[in-house]
Structures are given as structure tokens and as C-alpha cells.
Design an enzyme around this catalytic site. Sequence first.
Site, mmCIF file in Angstrom:
data_model
loop_
_atom_site.group_PDB
_atom_site.id
_atom_site.type_symbol
_atom_site.label_atom_id
_atom_site.label_comp_id
_atom_site.label_asym_id
_atom_site.label_seq_id
_atom_site.Cartn_x
_atom_site.Cartn_y
_atom_site.Cartn_z
ATOM 1 N N VAL A 54 70.523 14.876 58.263
ATOM 2 C CA VAL A 54 70.031 13.910 57.274
ATOM 3 C C VAL A 54 68.539 14.134 57.034
ATOM 4 O O VAL A 54 67.852 13.261 56.503
ATOM 5 C CB VAL A 54 70.283 12.458 57.733
ATOM 6 C CG1 VAL A 54 71.763 12.115 57.676
ATOM 7 C CG2 VAL A 54 69.727 12.210 59.140
ATOM 8 N N ARG A 87 66.343 17.708 56.113
ATOM 9 C CA ARG A 87 66.172 18.592 54.975
ATOM 10 C C ARG A 87 67.140 19.767 55.121
ATOM 11 O O ARG A 87 67.385 20.248 56.228
ATOM 12 C CB ARG A 87 64.730 19.104 54.888
ATOM 13 C CG ARG A 87 63.739 18.087 54.333
ATOM 14 C CD ARG A 87 64.004 17.863 52.847
ATOM 15 N NE ARG A 87 63.038 16.968 52.217
ATOM 16 C CZ ARG A 87 63.235 15.670 52.023
ATOM 17 N NH1 ARG A 87 64.346 15.105 52.481
ATOM 18 N NH2 ARG A 87 62.337 14.940 51.402
ATOM 19 N N GLU A 105 70.695 22.415 46.262
ATOM 20 C CA GLU A 105 71.325 21.183 45.782
ATOM 21 C C GLU A 105 71.330 21.168 44.252
ATOM 22 O O GLU A 105 70.318 21.500 43.643
ATOM 23 C CB GLU A 105 70.566 19.950 46.315
ATOM 24 C CG GLU A 105 70.663 19.822 47.832
ATOM 25 C CD GLU A 105 69.983 18.557 48.367
ATOM 26 O OE1 GLU A 105 69.455 17.767 47.555
ATOM 27 O OE2 GLU A 105 69.985 18.367 49.587
ATOM 28 N N HIS A 147 73.306 14.072 49.240
ATOM 29 C CA HIS A 147 71.932 13.607 49.458
ATOM 30 C C HIS A 147 71.812 12.106 49.137
ATOM 31 O O HIS A 147 70.988 11.667 48.325
ATOM 32 C CB HIS A 147 70.943 14.398 48.600
ATOM 33 C CG HIS A 147 69.555 14.413 49.172
ATOM 34 N ND1 HIS A 147 68.722 15.502 49.066
ATOM 35 C CD2 HIS A 147 68.840 13.475 49.854
ATOM 36 C CE1 HIS A 147 67.555 15.241 49.653
ATOM 37 N NE2 HIS A 147 67.616 14.011 50.129
#
Length: 328
Positions: free
Chosen positions: A234, A236, A265, A284
Amino acid sequence: MEKPVLAVLCGDDQARNLTESPAMQPIESAAVVRYTGEAGLADALRDADALFVYDFLSRAVPDAWHAANRLRWLHIASAGVDPVMFPGMRDSDVVLTNSRGVFDDSIAEYVLGVILTFAKDLHTSLDLQRASRWQHRETERIAGRSVLVVGTGPIGRAIARMLRAVGMRVAGAGRRARSGDPDFGDVHASGRLVDHLPGYDYVAAVAPLTEQTKGLFDAAAFAAMKPSARFVNVGRGELVVTADLVEALRTGGIAGAALDVFDTEPLPVDSPLWTMRNVLVSPHMSGDFIGWRDTLVEVFADNFHRWQTGAPLRNVVDKQLGYVPSDR
């Protein structure tokens, strides 16, 4: 007295939320506010005194930095500051602040949730329900299981407190080793992470992205973990060497992973992580509770008032470290 000029970087879909926020109304009265997308950022930065990076996923600031001829303060609407941490910013006199504290408890709840999902095999239960199959199984307890939280800032501390509350044994990994920490008990030095990974059932990564932590979880790290261990990221995406993680999951080097962040992403549609049975993927969103966008504006508005009145700013980032130093 001349009003300060504030540039606000926001996506087209974010501008309405900002302009309608009650927290922005006093700021619009006290400053000349320039809302802009990435394409107009350089123009908005010319003669601007402050920059609010509301679009915290944007990577546009380095390319527009040449126009920041008067900037004194930059605030980013996230805890991570890597999108605005580049040599020009690091070497400047511009004060950098972040939104530390907004997402702590929400991310801790996410980590507890995915640990419970793994332990209680909830993802399999959903699959069986959709198939109308009654298949009894036995599941794991989480009480007494061990967790290493890699990253000892406020989010890591919130995770540690929540997991301790349900009976898990928690330790931390940070810049320096120590014992007797109020939240972690023992804290291991992250520089010797591989030495400590074998002792834990779960490993949660929440460290900030710095030159020291980039690629921290590589083949050696995954090889050091128990084959039964689960990995939760959680922090990077760039903390992880993705190919090494995929290989560890494919070969049984570790038992599973819950991933909320990725080095690319959105996660590419051809990534093997999408279809691995032992992987939980979320886009995310681990910290994004209902109302979080408004809370981020309120945090900035509080700091704007402090900046305008000369009061000490909250969440000032040490630009050499890449994060807000902790008191503990």
C-alpha cells in the site's frame, strides 16, 4: 496589500469538486487562484507564490518548473511526494508540505481487510457462491500471526495499532533499528531487511519512495520470506521489482499478494497479476474513503491560512529525506 497568486494543478474531472468546495471559498477571496490542467501549468506558475498539486498523480511539475520564478511554497494532496521530488525542487528554497494524516486509518483498515480475506479465504467463497457450489473448507486464524510493517511513519503506525488490536504480533522496519517503540515494539533497520523477512507471516509495505527504497522488494527479498507468507503493498509500486514478485508468486516462493499500487498505473491488461489466483488487485484506492477529496482540500486550506498569516506550516517535508520526519 497585493494578493498572493496560487496555482492549482487539477484534472478536468477534479476542477468542479475544487471550485465547489466550501474550504476553497476563503482562499479564492484571499488570493488570485489559477486553476489549471497539466498543459497550462507552466503559464499558471509564472509569478505564482504557491502551488497546490491537487492532482497528486500528475507528473507535470518537473517539466513546468522552469516557469516557477516566484514560487515559495508547494503543497501536494497526498502523503507521498515522489511526483514533485526532483533535483530542481530538492535544491530550491521552496517549502514542500504534504497531506500526511488523511489516509492513515483508511489504509490500515484496508490492510486488515486483505489479511482477513487471505486468512478466511473470502475470495474463494465469492467464487464458489457465484458457481452455486457448497464446498466446506477450514481457514486460518490471524490472532498470533506475525506481521512486519515496512515503513514506520503515521500510516505504518496506524496499521500496527489496528493489527495489534486483533491479536497479531507486529514489528516494524525503518531507517534505524530500535526497541520499545510504542506501536511496533521492535523496529528493524530496513537496510538489513532481508535478514528479518523470514520471521513473518505477512509483510506490509508502506515505506515512502526514495532512492533507498526503490526496488526494495526484489528477488532476494521474496526468496527470504516464508513460502507461506503474504505480501501487501500500500506504499508505492516502485518499491517492488514487479517481475521478481510475479516469479515468486508463480513458483510458490510466497503464498500470495494484495497489491493496491503498481509501477505502471493503470495496471496493464496483459499483466499476469490480474489472473493469478493468489493475488488481490485494487486500483490505488486503499485510502480513498467517501469524502476524502473534500478532506484533502480542508488540509490544504488550513495550511494556506497558516502560510498567509506566517504561522508554522503542518507536514513540512524534509526534501533530502523525501518525507516528513517523525518525532519517534
